[in-house]
Design a protein around this motif. Structure first.
Motif, PDB file in Angstrom:
ATOM      1  N   GLY A  81     -75.494  29.335  -0.470  1.00 40.16           N
ATOM      2  CA  GLY A  81     -73.989  29.793  -1.021  1.00 40.16           C
ATOM      3  C   GLY A  81     -73.473  31.194  -0.611  1.00 40.16           C
ATOM      4  N   VAL A  82     -72.404  31.167  -0.147  1.00 37.47           N
ATOM      5  CA  VAL A  82     -71.845  32.571   0.172  1.00 37.47           C
ATOM      6  C   VAL A  82     -70.470  32.818  -0.696  1.00 37.47           C
ATOM      7  CG1 VAL A  82     -70.689  33.954   1.961  1.00 37.47           C
ATOM      8  CG2 VAL A  82     -72.277  32.002   2.391  1.00 37.47           C
ATOM      9  N   ASP A  83     -70.913  34.153  -1.262  1.00 36.11           N
ATOM     10  CA  ASP A  83     -69.571  34.686  -2.029  1.00 36.11           C
ATOM     11  C   ASP A  83     -69.179  36.035  -1.597  1.00 36.11           C
ATOM     12  OD1 ASP A  83     -68.091  34.901  -4.469  1.00 36.11           O
ATOM     13  OD2 ASP A  83     -69.285  36.482  -4.876  1.00 36.11           O
ATOM     14  N   MET A  84     -68.036  35.967  -1.169  1.00 41.90           N
ATOM     15  CA  MET A  84     -67.235  37.084  -0.268  1.00 41.90           C
ATOM     16  C   MET A  84     -66.663  38.035  -1.298  1.00 41.90           C
ATOM     17  SD  MET A  84     -68.008  36.177   2.897  1.00 41.90           S
ATOM     18  CE  MET A  84     -66.914  37.286   3.680  1.00 41.90           C
ATOM     19  N   ASN A  85     -66.967  39.359  -1.252  1.00 41.07           N
ATOM     20  CA  ASN A  85     -66.346  40.122  -2.072  1.00 41.07           C
ATOM     21  C   ASN A  85     -65.612  41.485  -1.488  1.00 41.07           C
ATOM     22  OD1 ASN A  85     -67.548  39.486  -4.849  1.00 41.07           O
ATOM     23  ND2 ASN A  85     -69.333  39.871  -3.553  1.00 41.07           N
ATOM     24  N   MET A  86     -65.095  42.470  -2.216  1.00 41.75           N
ATOM     25  CA  MET A  86     -64.251  43.350  -1.318  1.00 41.75           C
ATOM     26  C   MET A  86     -65.056  44.253  -0.441  1.00 41.75           C
ATOM     27  SD  MET A  86     -62.097  42.178  -3.772  1.00 41.75           S
ATOM     28  CE  MET A  86     -62.717  43.016  -5.303  1.00 41.75           C
ATOM     29  N   ALA A 130     -71.118  52.881   5.725  1.00 42.85           N
ATOM     30  CA  ALA A 130     -69.946  52.941   4.862  1.00 42.85           C
ATOM     31  C   ALA A 130     -69.583  54.299   4.539  1.00 42.85           C
ATOM     32  CB  ALA A 130     -70.357  52.177   3.533  1.00 42.85           C
ATOM     33  N   VAL A 131     -70.400  55.103   4.273  1.00 41.03           N
ATOM     34  CA  VAL A 131     -70.127  56.601   4.125  1.00 41.03           C
ATOM     35  C   VAL A 131     -69.157  57.165   5.324  1.00 41.03           C
ATOM     36  CG1 VAL A 131     -70.887  58.779   3.400  1.00 41.03           C
ATOM     37  CG2 VAL A 131     -71.893  56.948   2.471  1.00 41.03           C
ATOM     38  N   ALA A 132     -69.569  56.955   6.402  1.00 43.25           N
ATOM     39  CA  ALA A 132     -68.833  57.328   7.771  1.00 43.25           C
ATOM     40  C   ALA A 132     -67.400  56.902   7.903  1.00 43.25           C
ATOM     41  CB  ALA A 132     -69.840  57.029   8.932  1.00 43.25           C
ATOM     42  N   HIS A 133     -67.246  55.706   7.546  1.00 38.56           N
ATOM     43  CA  HIS A 133     -66.173  54.911   7.782  1.00 38.56           C
ATOM     44  C   HIS A 133     -65.331  55.414   6.442  1.00 38.56           C
ATOM     45  CE1 HIS A 133     -66.652  51.255  10.140  1.00 38.56           C
ATOM     46  NE2 HIS A 133     -67.744  51.846  10.503  1.00 38.56           N
ATOM     47  N   VAL A 134     -65.527  55.790   5.161  1.00 40.31           N
ATOM     48  CA  VAL A 134     -64.864  56.256   4.148  1.00 40.31           C
ATOM     49  C   VAL A 134     -64.313  57.816   4.501  1.00 40.31           C
ATOM     50  CG1 VAL A 134     -64.784  57.135   1.786  1.00 40.31           C
ATOM     51  CG2 VAL A 134     -65.846  54.871   2.469  1.00 40.31           C
ATOM     52  N   ALA A 139     -53.991  37.184  -0.874  1.00 40.00           N
ATOM     53  CA  ALA A 139     -53.796  37.594  -2.223  1.00 40.00           C
ATOM     54  C   ALA A 139     -54.440  38.701  -2.786  1.00 40.00           C
ATOM     55  CB  ALA A 139     -53.994  36.543  -3.142  1.00 40.00           C
ATOM     56  N   TRP A 140     -55.575  39.104  -2.344  1.00 40.21           N
ATOM     57  CA  TRP A 140     -56.638  40.418  -2.535  1.00 40.21           C
ATOM     58  C   TRP A 140     -55.638  41.518  -1.987  1.00 40.21           C
ATOM     59  CZ3 TRP A 140     -62.145  39.238  -1.667  1.00 40.21           C
ATOM     60  CH2 TRP A 140     -62.710  38.306  -2.676  1.00 40.21           C
ATOM     61  N   TYR A 188     -56.074  45.728  -3.857  1.00 34.48           N
ATOM     62  CA  TYR A 188     -57.106  45.897  -3.110  1.00 34.48           C
ATOM     63  C   TYR A 188     -56.865  45.765  -1.650  1.00 34.48           C
ATOM     64  CZ  TYR A 188     -58.943  43.922  -7.274  1.00 34.48           C
ATOM     65  OH  TYR A 188     -59.328  44.025  -8.676  1.00 34.48           O
ATOM     66  N   GLY A 189     -55.621  46.078  -1.344  1.00 31.38           N
ATOM     67  CA  GLY A 189     -55.274  46.410   0.262  1.00 31.38           C
ATOM     68  C   GLY A 189     -55.953  47.339   0.796  1.00 31.38           C
ATOM     69  N   ARG A 190     -56.306  48.476   0.554  1.00 31.21           N
ATOM     70  CA  ARG A 190     -57.166  49.503   1.146  1.00 31.21           C
ATOM     71  C   ARG A 190     -58.530  48.935   1.406  1.00 31.21           C
ATOM     72  NH1 ARG A 190     -59.328  55.479  -1.031  1.00 31.21           N
ATOM     73  NH2 ARG A 190     -60.212  56.009   0.762  1.00 31.21           N
ATOM     74  N   ALA A 191     -59.149  48.333   0.731  1.00 28.10           N
ATOM     75  CA  ALA A 191     -60.605  47.763   0.800  1.00 28.10           C
ATOM     76  C   ALA A 191     -60.599  46.786   1.710  1.00 28.10           C
ATOM     77  CB  ALA A 191     -61.213  47.414  -0.459  1.00 28.10           C
ATOM     78  N   ILE A 192     -59.534  45.874   1.700  1.00 29.88           N
ATOM     79  CA  ILE A 192     -59.624  44.713   2.714  1.00 29.88           C
ATOM     80  C   ILE A 192     -59.427  45.136   3.996  1.00 29.88           C
ATOM     81  CG2 ILE A 192     -58.051  42.680   3.386  1.00 29.88           C
ATOM     82  CD1 ILE A 192     -59.956  42.293   0.860  1.00 29.88           C
ATOM     83  N   GLY A 193     -58.433  46.223   4.246  1.00 29.36           N
ATOM     84  CA  GLY A 193     -57.908  46.476   5.355  1.00 29.36           C
ATOM     85  C   GLY A 193     -59.470  47.537   6.057  1.00 29.36           C
ATOM     86  N   LEU A 194     -60.028  48.126   5.331  1.00 28.63           N
ATOM     87  CA  LEU A 194     -61.167  48.938   5.879  1.00 28.63           C
ATOM     88  C   LEU A 194     -62.423  47.901   6.052  1.00 28.63           C
ATOM     89  CD1 LEU A 194     -62.371  51.667   6.320  1.00 28.63           C
ATOM     90  CD2 LEU A 194     -63.080  51.709   3.994  1.00 28.63           C
ATOM     91  N   ASN A 195     -62.521  46.774   5.337  1.00 34.45           N
ATOM     92  CA  ASN A 195     -63.931  45.873   5.433  1.00 34.45           C
ATOM     93  C   ASN A 195     -63.617  44.850   6.180  1.00 34.45           C
ATOM     94  OD1 ASN A 195     -65.586  47.989   3.903  1.00 34.45           O
ATOM     95  ND2 ASN A 195     -64.457  47.193   2.168  1.00 34.45           N
ATOM     96  N   ALA A 196     -62.443  44.193   6.235  1.00 40.38           N
ATOM     97  CA  ALA A 196     -61.989  42.977   6.923  1.00 40.38           C
ATOM     98  C   ALA A 196     -62.959  41.606   6.663  1.00 40.38           C
ATOM     99  CB  ALA A 196     -61.999  43.137   8.445  1.00 40.38           C
TER     100      ALA A 196
END
Length: 499
Positions: A259-264, A284-288, A388-389, A394-402
């Motif tokens: 089972g798969v649960d997607m998060n931010m 993730a640190v370099a991306h931030v 909706a997220w 959570y727009g910044r997290a969605i844009g960064l992680n897709a």
């Protein structure tokens, strides 16, 4: 009779270009942009007349009435009445599949610079691209198409490998406009050389796999890397893409259903025997840090525009606490007349950073999918509404992680190995609020990442993934196998706890 379709995959080859080749390619891309705008202008005129036609309005009323009715027979009858009206209006205003090809060919023949740089097959591809955007606009799927601005065309293709852009991978040559060589113009025939990968690694194996298949057609891509422009050949091959040997061996075994649960920020998977939690991005640190640098450059660009275009802003004072501060707001509908060289340099730096962010995100997604497919068999995914997220906080997290892109890639790769993929409706199941012991659904705060109901101390995301893995659609409703969930927690209590 419709044309039979075969499986396809793509592979990119770098192109070796000289200064003369780059100037000619730039001229051809600019010619393609002009031709697209001319065709789009005529297509929009036809589309406006089409939408104002009374026949089309009547057909739309029938279609909307068909969607409102619940009787299947009446719905089918209304649709059968509306479809001939749509087709007749399309034929009347020349908005059928190949109606724009004649417009593109006529303008190409009348303009010498277009006739020199763009061949007939490429013209057809541009007209088909315009027709696709117009078709989406008429069906209500997309908005009104926009005209192409300078350097906005990023790819040019030919529908076949027999005319137009012709690639010969045995010789490593791309020949554009070879069929019009008799014109004798210095720019009518463009020859480019392909660069192959001679290293002994997996990339060379992927390339060798692609070269063993038949070429269907190709396109030339234009990519901006800072101040430099690179051109790439993207070839569409007939067949299936390269598959890693270790993934083949793993998928041949009978793996567990996860089972798969997607998060931010991370993806959680769980089965009755194991649980996995992986971040979307490996670095993730370099991306931030790169994201912070992009924000800093955006602020610097805004200050540069303000200082060079003071007349384009309105000034007003407002009270903030005990202080009175001065704010500047851009006037509506006014373009900036003064663009400094420093602003253009900052713009190039920002675009280069954003390109690196996108490339790193794509690489991380591929790595994450390959790691998951080594252990996963069938998949059950909790279908999340990512838009909706994004529209919430959570727009910044969605844009960064897709996460939506990662989910689409995971589903596509799983289906390549003939694994079953099922989506679980979160609005009807509410598994993040559900407890399998008492059967109650309790709303939790987003800051609460631990499931503590009925003396359980489990990670909320991994527990949700475990519930998704044991959920099935039976008898018209979603049911959770509570006994299997309890057995998995008893046998592997440490795997589902917060780490």
């Amino acid at each position: 009779m419709s044309k039979s379709k075969t499986a396809s995959f793509i592979h990119n080859f770098p192109l070796i270009t000289s200064y003369k080749n780059r100037k000619e390619l730039e001229a051809r891309f600019n010619a393609a942009q002009q031709l697209k705008n001319v065709v789009l202008q005529e297509a929009l005129k036809r589309a406006d007349r089409y939408l104002q036609d009374e026949t089309v309005k009547e057909a739309k009323r029938l279609y909307s009435k068909a969607h409102r009715t619940k009787d299947k027979n009446e719905k089918q009858q209304l649709k059968e009445k509306a479809i001939p009206l749509f087709n007749a209006a399309r034929k009347k205003y020349q908005l059928e599949k190949y109606s724009l090809d004649s417009i593109g060919g006529q303008h190409r023949s009348n303009a010498p610079h277009l006739y020199t740089h763009i061949d007939s097959q490429t013209t057809k591809s541009i007209c088909q691209r315009v027709m696709k955007s117009i078709n989406g606009y008429l069906l209500g799927k997309n908005g009104r198409p926009h005209f192409a601005y300078k350097e906005s065309i990023q790819s040019i293709e030919s529908p076949t490998n027999g005319q137009g852009i012709i690639v010969n991978l045995e010789k490593g040559i791309v020949n554009w406009n070879a069929c019009r060589k008799h014109l004798g113009h210095k720019s009518s025939n463009l020859i480019l050389h392909v660069k192959f990968d001679n290293r002994n690694n997996r990339a060379a194996d992927v390339e060798a796999h692609a070269l063993a298949h038949r070429v269907k057609y190709c396109r030339i891509l234009k990519k901006q890397h800072g101040r430099f422009t690179n051109y790439t050949l993207q070839v569409v091959f007939e067949g299936t893409p390269y598959e890693r040997s270790e993934l083949k061996e793993k998928q041949q075994q009978r793996l567990d259903c996860y089972g798969v649960d997607m998060n931010m920020h991370h993806i959680d998977l769980a089965s009755n025997n194991d649980a996995i939690s992986l971040p979307y991005c490996r670095s993730a640190v370099a991306h931030v840090e790169m994201e912070k640098e992009v924000k800093r450059l955006q602020r610097k660009m805004s200050r540069t525009l303000f200082l060079n275009n003071l007349d384009c802003y309105t000034t007003r004072e407002k009270t903030k606490g005990r202080q009175t501060i001065t704010t500047h707001q851009r006037k509506k509908g006014i373009k900036f007349p003064n663009i400094s060289h420093n602003y253009l340099k900052l713009k190039c730096r920002k675009a280069n950073l954003q390109r690196k962010l996108a490339a790193g995100r794509t690489d991380s997604h591929g790595y994450t999918v390959n790691q998951l497919l080594k252990v996963c068999g069938d998949l059950k995914i909790e279908k999340v509404w990512y838009r909706a997220w994004q529209c919430s906080r959570y727009g910044r997290a969605i844009g960064l992680n897709a996460p939506a892109t990662l989910e689409a890639k995971l589903v596509r790769r799983a289906e390549q190995f003939d694994n079953n993929v099922m989506f679980v409706d979160p609005f009807k199941t509410a598994l993040s609020q559900y407890c399998h012991r008492c059967g109650n659904k309790t709303q939790k705060k987003l800051s609460n990442r631990v499931h503590t109901c009925c003396d359980l101390n489990l990670d909320r995301d991994l527990y949700t993934a475990l519930l998704v893995a044991n959920t099935d659609f039976i008898g018209g409703e979603w049911l959770v196998d509570n006994d299997m969930v309890e057995q998995a927690i008893i046998e592997h209590p440490e795997k589902y706890k917060r780490k």
